[in-house]
Structure formats: C-alpha cells, structure tokens
Design an enzyme around this catalytic site. Structure first.
Site, PDB file in Angstrom:
ATOM      1  N   ASN A   9       0.870  -1.176   0.000  1.00  0.00           N
ATOM      2  CA  ASN A   9       0.000   0.000   0.000  1.00  0.00           C
ATOM      3  C   ASN A   9       0.909   1.229   0.000  1.00  0.00           C
ATOM      4  O   ASN A   9       1.511   1.556   1.021  1.00  0.00           O
ATOM      5  CB  ASN A   9      -0.883  -0.034   1.261  1.00  0.00           C
ATOM      6  CG  ASN A   9      -1.738   1.212   1.398  1.00  0.00           C
ATOM      7  OD1 ASN A   9      -1.802   2.043   0.494  1.00  0.00           O
ATOM      8  ND2 ASN A   9      -2.395   1.350   2.544  1.00  0.00           N
ATOM      9  N   LYS A  11       0.115   4.252  -0.181  1.00  0.00           N
ATOM     10  CA  LYS A  11      -0.537   5.419   0.440  1.00  0.00           C
ATOM     11  C   LYS A  11      -0.320   6.655  -0.446  1.00  0.00           C
ATOM     12  O   LYS A  11      -0.300   6.516  -1.666  1.00  0.00           O
ATOM     13  CB  LYS A  11      -0.038   5.601   1.874  1.00  0.00           C
ATOM     14  CG  LYS A  11      -0.171   4.296   2.690  1.00  0.00           C
ATOM     15  CD  LYS A  11       0.038   4.465   4.158  1.00  0.00           C
ATOM     16  CE  LYS A  11      -0.113   3.108   4.846  1.00  0.00           C
ATOM     17  NZ  LYS A  11      -0.009   3.178   6.288  1.00  0.00           N
ATOM     18  N   HIS A  96      -9.341   0.909   5.242  1.00  0.00           N
ATOM     19  CA  HIS A  96      -8.061   1.161   5.908  1.00  0.00           C
ATOM     20  C   HIS A  96      -8.295   2.085   7.103  1.00  0.00           C
ATOM     21  O   HIS A  96      -9.125   2.995   7.032  1.00  0.00           O
ATOM     22  CB  HIS A  96      -7.065   1.781   4.922  1.00  0.00           C
ATOM     23  CG  HIS A  96      -5.664   1.754   5.457  1.00  0.00           C
ATOM     24  ND1 HIS A  96      -5.225   2.662   6.386  1.00  0.00           N
ATOM     25  CD2 HIS A  96      -4.635   0.903   5.227  1.00  0.00           C
ATOM     26  CE1 HIS A  96      -3.963   2.370   6.696  1.00  0.00           C
ATOM     27  NE2 HIS A  96      -3.587   1.304   6.002  1.00  0.00           N
ATOM     28  N   GLU A  98      -6.710   4.515   8.153  1.00  0.00           N
ATOM     29  CA  GLU A  98      -6.528   5.947   7.845  1.00  0.00           C
ATOM     30  C   GLU A  98      -7.791   6.527   7.213  1.00  0.00           C
ATOM     31  O   GLU A  98      -8.128   7.682   7.426  1.00  0.00           O
ATOM     32  CB  GLU A  98      -5.293   6.118   6.943  1.00  0.00           C
ATOM     33  CG  GLU A  98      -4.006   5.872   7.732  1.00  0.00           C
ATOM     34  CD  GLU A  98      -2.858   5.309   6.923  1.00  0.00           C
ATOM     35  OE1 GLU A  98      -2.885   5.372   5.681  1.00  0.00           O
ATOM     36  OE2 GLU A  98      -1.906   4.779   7.556  1.00  0.00           O
ATOM     37  N   GLU A 168      -4.777  -4.990  10.651  1.00  0.00           N
ATOM     38  CA  GLU A 168      -3.747  -3.974  10.855  1.00  0.00           C
ATOM     39  C   GLU A 168      -4.008  -3.249  12.179  1.00  0.00           C
ATOM     40  O   GLU A 168      -4.857  -2.348  12.236  1.00  0.00           O
ATOM     41  CB  GLU A 168      -3.771  -2.945   9.726  1.00  0.00           C
ATOM     42  CG  GLU A 168      -3.533  -3.530   8.352  1.00  0.00           C
ATOM     43  CD  GLU A 168      -3.018  -2.490   7.365  1.00  0.00           C
ATOM     44  OE1 GLU A 168      -1.924  -2.699   6.831  1.00  0.00           O
ATOM     45  OE2 GLU A 168      -3.695  -1.471   7.152  1.00  0.00           O
ATOM     46  N   GLY A 174       2.970   2.356  10.786  1.00  0.00           N
ATOM     47  CA  GLY A 174       3.910   3.472  10.630  1.00  0.00           C
ATOM     48  C   GLY A 174       4.613   3.884  11.909  1.00  0.00           C
ATOM     49  O   GLY A 174       5.230   4.940  11.973  1.00  0.00           O
ATOM     50  N   SER A 213       4.018  -2.028  10.308  1.00  0.00           N
ATOM     51  CA  SER A 213       5.476  -2.072  10.476  1.00  0.00           C
ATOM     52  C   SER A 213       6.073  -3.436  10.138  1.00  0.00           C
ATOM     53  O   SER A 213       7.015  -3.898  10.779  1.00  0.00           O
ATOM     54  CB  SER A 213       5.876  -1.631  11.886  1.00  0.00           C
ATOM     55  OG  SER A 213       5.430  -0.308  12.123  1.00  0.00           O
TER      56      SER A 213
END
Ligand code: 13P
Length: 250
Positions: A9, A11, A96, A98, A168, A174, A213
């Site tokens: 991904n 992003k 996701h 985010e 996730e 991240g 990560s």
C-alpha cells in the site's frame, strides 16, 4: 490451500514518474519470490494507468487504495469502481484505518463500497484493526469482531470468497511497533473463528494478511504463523528491495 499474498500500500507517496520506476523495480525483482506468493501493488489513483502498463502480463497484481460508495454521478473528486477495473486493477483496499480515522468512513459506507467493488469484479482487501487504547483496554478481539460482523456478515458466501482480510493494529501502523507473532497469530485465529460462525469451512480458505510495520527483518516470523497468510505493507513497500525482501520470507 490459502493464497499467500504480499500487497504494497503506497498510500499518498511517490510522483507518477517515481511510481512507475518503483513498479518496474518490483516487477524486475519479482522472480526472486516463490511462485505461490501473489504480489500486489496499490499505488495512488493517479498512477494506476501508467503502472497498469508496467505490470500488464507480469505476476504483479494491481490494486486501488479506495473507491467511491456510488456507481457514478455528481460526486466531485470520487473514483468509481468501473474506473478502477477499467484500468486492469483487480483489487481495492477498503476500510483502511486511515480512511476510517481521517475521512470518517463508517461500517455502513464500507458495506456499500465492498458490495460495489464485488459487483464490478474487484476483490476488496478489507482492513480491520484496533486502536492503541482499545488494545490497552483488552478490547481488541471485540473491536475486530464487530468490524467483521458489521461489514463482512452482510455478504453472501460467494461474495466472501473474493475477499482478502487485512488485520492492521492501528498502533503498529507506521510506528515501528509490530505486533509480536504471538499477538498477531492469536487475533488472526480469532478473526477466522468469527468468519467461520457465518461462513463455515469457507473461513479456512480466506487469506488474512498482517499489516503494521512489517519489514524484511520480522516478516519470516509473522508469516510462519498458521493463520497469517501474508502482509499488507506500507512504508517498506516504497522500496522494491524491502518489499521483495518481505515477499521472499515465505
Ligand atoms: P506500515 O507498514 O508503514 O506500518 O503501514 C501498514 C499499512 O497501513 C498498510 O496498509
């Protein structure tokens, strides 16, 4: 046997030119990866057209990172599922954290998006995962169970068979913090158990990816777990060497 999948991904990273170069580097290095591992890259919308040309006829699949919750019409700035499939993409990342966190995506919107994507022949890579405070409160099983039930339980078995699930944990995305193999395996097994409540034996066929990560140094331990079928990779997918370094960990 369940499909092994390593998906990148990207992003909101890379220019179009950089993205094309990255896709070329991934394709070039893909021969190192065992043949039974499906490789997927998910560049930004603007890159899909030129990147589709790069991956065409190769073993690297193409995914979008999102899609609209309507088929077409007056939705300025949105991208419809047939625009994505029309470019040769086969997957779309949906839900996701985010998008849930910064763009207010709810389970109800996600049901719409997942159904539209499936109707268009796209396979959703459906993301779930708990936040740091939810894990600290011991609510992680409850949170992912609810995310699965609210969206995936709305699907038929035929639709569910086309879904890839990605667990996730938000606290690992991240941050450099990775769930331990034990933490990840435990929750992947739970997700599969919840899927089995509705879909029975089909749950054994669903690929459940780990994201957060994930890097070449920890992928082997994660992928060795019985219920972890691959990874959804963020930061490490921006370097072909690291992305492929993860994919060879099977
Ligand atoms: P990182 O690998 O950068 O933690 O991101 C994971 C992710 O969110 C993939 O969708």
């Amino acid at each position: 046997m369940r499909k092994h999948i390593v998906a990148g991904n990207w992003k909101m990273n890379t220019t179009v030119a950089e993205g094309v170069e990255l896709a070329k580097a991934v394709v070039a290095a893909s021969a190192e990866v065992p043949a039974d591992v499906k490789l997927i890259i998910a560049p930004p919308f603007t890159h899909l057209y030129p990147v589709a040309e790069v991956v065409k006829g190769t073993r690297v699949g193409l995914s979008a990172q999102n899609c609209a919750d309507h088929v077409k019409g007056a939705y300025t700035g949105e991208v419809a599922v047939n625009m994505i499939s029309g470019l040769g993409a086969e997957y779309v990342i949906l839900g996701h954290s985010e998008r849930r966190e910064y763009y207010g995506e709810t389970d109800a919107t996600l049901v719409e998006k997942v159904k539209l994507a499936l109707a268009e022949g796209l396979s959703p890579i459906f993301c779930i995962g708990e936040k740091k405070e939810e894990r600290e409160a011991g609510r992680h099983f409850e949170v992912v169970t609810e995310q699965v039930k609210n969206v995936l339980f709305e699907l038929s078995a035929e639709e569910m068979a086309k879904i890839v699930v990605a667990y996730e944990p938000v606290w690992a995305i991240g941050t450099g913090l990775t769930a331990t193999a034990e933490q990840a395996q435990e929750i992947h097994a739970e997700i599969r158990k919840v899927l089995a409540e509705k879909f029975g034996e089909l749950a054994e066929e669903i690929s459940i990816l780990y994201g957060g990560s994930c890097k070449p140094s920890n992928a082997k331990e994660l992928f060795a777990c019985p219920d972890i079928d691959g990874g959804l990779i963020g930061g490490a997918a921006l370097k072909a060497e690291d992305f492929i370094g993860i994919a060879v960990s099977f």
